[in-house]
Design a protein around this motif. Structure first.
Motif, PDB file in Angstrom:
ATOM      1  N   TYR A 172    -113.286 -25.559 101.712  1.00 48.06           N
ATOM      2  CA  TYR A 172    -112.330 -25.325 100.645  1.00 48.06           C
ATOM      3  C   TYR A 172    -112.964 -24.717  99.399  1.00 48.06           C
ATOM      4  CZ  TYR A 172    -108.806 -27.813 103.306  1.00 48.06           C
ATOM      5  OH  TYR A 172    -107.913 -28.177 104.274  1.00 48.06           O
ATOM      6  N   ASN A 180    -105.727 -23.268 102.646  1.00 49.16           N
ATOM      7  CA  ASN A 180    -106.127 -24.268 101.657  1.00 49.16           C
ATOM      8  C   ASN A 180    -105.277 -25.534 101.712  1.00 49.16           C
ATOM      9  OD1 ASN A 180    -108.428 -23.877 100.238  1.00 49.16           O
ATOM     10  ND2 ASN A 180    -107.451 -23.311  98.318  1.00 49.16           N
ATOM     11  N   ASN A 181    -103.996 -25.415 102.018  1.00 47.83           N
ATOM     12  CA  ASN A 181    -103.123 -26.575 102.041  1.00 47.83           C
ATOM     13  C   ASN A 181    -102.634 -26.896 103.453  1.00 47.83           C
ATOM     14  OD1 ASN A 181    -103.139 -27.088  99.192  1.00 47.83           O
ATOM     15  ND2 ASN A 181    -101.846 -25.289  98.941  1.00 47.83           N
ATOM     16  N   LYS A 182    -103.321 -26.389 104.448  1.00 48.00           N
ATOM     17  CA  LYS A 182    -102.950 -26.619 105.829  1.00 48.00           C
ATOM     18  C   LYS A 182    -104.038 -27.434 106.526  1.00 48.00           C
ATOM     19  CE  LYS A 182    -100.385 -22.238 106.102  1.00 48.00           C
ATOM     20  NZ  LYS A 182    -100.265 -20.947 106.819  1.00 48.00           N
ATOM     21  N   SER A 183    -103.779 -27.782 107.775  1.00 43.68           N
ATOM     22  CA  SER A 183    -104.765 -28.522 108.555  1.00 43.68           C
ATOM     23  C   SER A 183    -105.905 -27.602 108.983  1.00 43.68           C
ATOM     24  CB  SER A 183    -104.107 -29.132 109.799  1.00 43.68           C
ATOM     25  OG  SER A 183    -103.193 -30.134 109.432  1.00 43.68           O
ATOM     26  N   ASN A 200    -106.436 -32.394 106.483  1.00 41.74           N
ATOM     27  CA  ASN A 200    -105.038 -32.044 106.245  1.00 41.74           C
ATOM     28  C   ASN A 200    -104.760 -32.110 104.747  1.00 41.74           C
ATOM     29  OD1 ASN A 200    -102.307 -31.464 107.032  1.00 41.74           O
ATOM     30  ND2 ASN A 200    -101.808 -33.615 106.692  1.00 41.74           N
ATOM     31  N   ASN A 201    -104.518 -30.944 104.140  1.00 45.29           N
ATOM     32  CA  ASN A 201    -104.256 -30.883 102.694  1.00 45.29           C
ATOM     33  C   ASN A 201    -105.376 -31.567 101.916  1.00 45.29           C
ATOM     34  OD1 ASN A 201    -102.890 -30.183 100.372  1.00 45.29           O
ATOM     35  ND2 ASN A 201    -101.575 -31.999 100.405  1.00 45.29           N
ATOM     36  N   HIS A 202    -106.608 -31.220 102.272  1.00 51.50           N
ATOM     37  CA  HIS A 202    -107.821 -31.709 101.614  1.00 51.50           C
ATOM     38  C   HIS A 202    -108.206 -33.136 102.003  1.00 51.50           C
ATOM     39  CE1 HIS A 202    -108.330 -28.350  98.616  1.00 51.50           C
ATOM     40  NE2 HIS A 202    -107.049 -28.216  98.889  1.00 51.50           N
TER      41      HIS A 202
END
Length: 315
Positions: A172, A180-183, A200-202
């Motif tokens: 990231y 960036n906001n996906k798995s 998943n979402n960081h």
């Protein structure tokens, strides 16, 4: 412990493993600018323990060569140096979680329960208590000795992370990354072990480590590895209710050759791409000694808690 604001001198990161230690120094996180990253092998690699005197001598040499005294430092632990398990969330207040799950670690560790340091993190976000929690266990006396060694070399130890968080940071670090906001799946494979991580979402939603047979993989037998990976994916979707991504990002390692990659892609119906340090960091680092595999943890550790990093891993 939370990481405070990084000064202009940047952040130093050390990943310690059974084979040696990697050190990275990031001086400009926004531009992913690193002064250096080096790997130094131990003379007598051991999994069970780390030679404190050898560690101190190597670290003192690196600090002197690169003028790192008094820099803030993040320690990254290699998976061989801690245990991570998923347990049912105790029916107690969050403040009592560590105390409640301590006894469940008696069959996981090979040292007294009184000497275990515990950290926990959650696979999912939200205000509702999760059904499962991840528990990290490391020998407290060993960790204290390592921390003392680092501090005696005049580095400011301000955080301790596990390798999976460091690899998440690395992925990231590209703030324009489309996922960036996906798995995102991370495949960390060597001759002895495999660690599969789903972010998943960081958030680290799945972390599973299992042994591998390097000899069998070298002769092209991938069935056992494929079965374990598929078992991990099935659990992630059925029990954690988290979608497994179609793409896995792999840490480069000689065991993961092109033939093995093709076989895994076919059996798992996934795309496997290698994490290229130049692509992710947008810079070229002069790397010494070993392969890329030995640098990713230290580089990711040096990117901890920079803009876009939501890590709350701590001891």
């Amino acid at each position: 412990m939370r990481l405070f604001s990084i000064p202009k001198s940047g952040l130093c990161s050390i990943e310690i493993g059974p084979q040696g230690l990697a050190v990275a120094h990031c001086i400009n996180p926004e531009k992913h600018e690193f002064r250096f990253c080096e790997f130094h092998p131990f003379q007598s690699p051991r999994t069970a323990s780390i030679d404190g005197e050898q560690l101190r001598n190597i670290l003192a040499q690196i600090i002197s060569t690169h003028d790192l005294k008094h820099l803030p430092c993040n320690l990254v632990l290699h998976p061989d140096l801690y245990k991570i398990v998923m347990l049912a969330t105790p029916n107690v207040a969050k403040t009592e979680y560590k105390k409640a799950i301590r006894w469940q670690l008696r069959d996981v560790i090979d040292y007294p329960l009184e000497d275990v340091a515990i950290d926990i993190f959650y696979a999912t976000a939200g205000n509702v208590p999760p059904k499962k929690i991840y528990v990290i266990a490391v020998q407290r006396s060993w960790l204290r000795d390592i921390a003392f060694t680092i501090q005696s070399c005049e580095l400011q130890l301000i955080a301790i992370d596990i390798r999976q968080f460091a690899l998440r940071n690395l992925i990231y670090s590209d703030l324009n990354h489309q996922d960036n906001n996906k798995s995102v799946g991370i495949l960390d494979l060597n001759n002895q072990n495999c660690v599969i991580t789903i972010v998943n979402n960081h958030k680290l939603s799945l972390v599973r480590k299992f042994p591998t047979n390097g000899t069998q993989l070298q002769i092209g037998n991938h069935d056992e590895l494929s079965e374990e990976l598929q078992r991990s994916f099935d659990y992630c979707e059925a029990e954690l209710e988290i979608m497994v991504p179609n793409k896995l990002l792999a840490i480069p390692h000689k065991i993961l050759n092109s033939d093995l990659v093709k076989k895994l892609e076919n059996s798992l119906n996934k795309i496997i791409e290698f994490i290229n340090l130049d692509d992710f960091l947008k810079t070229s680092l002069p790397l010494n000694h070993g392969t890329d595999y030995q640098y990713h943890g230290a580089i990711g550790g040096a990117l901890r808690n920079f803009p876009g990093d939501l890590s709350d891993s701590k001891y």
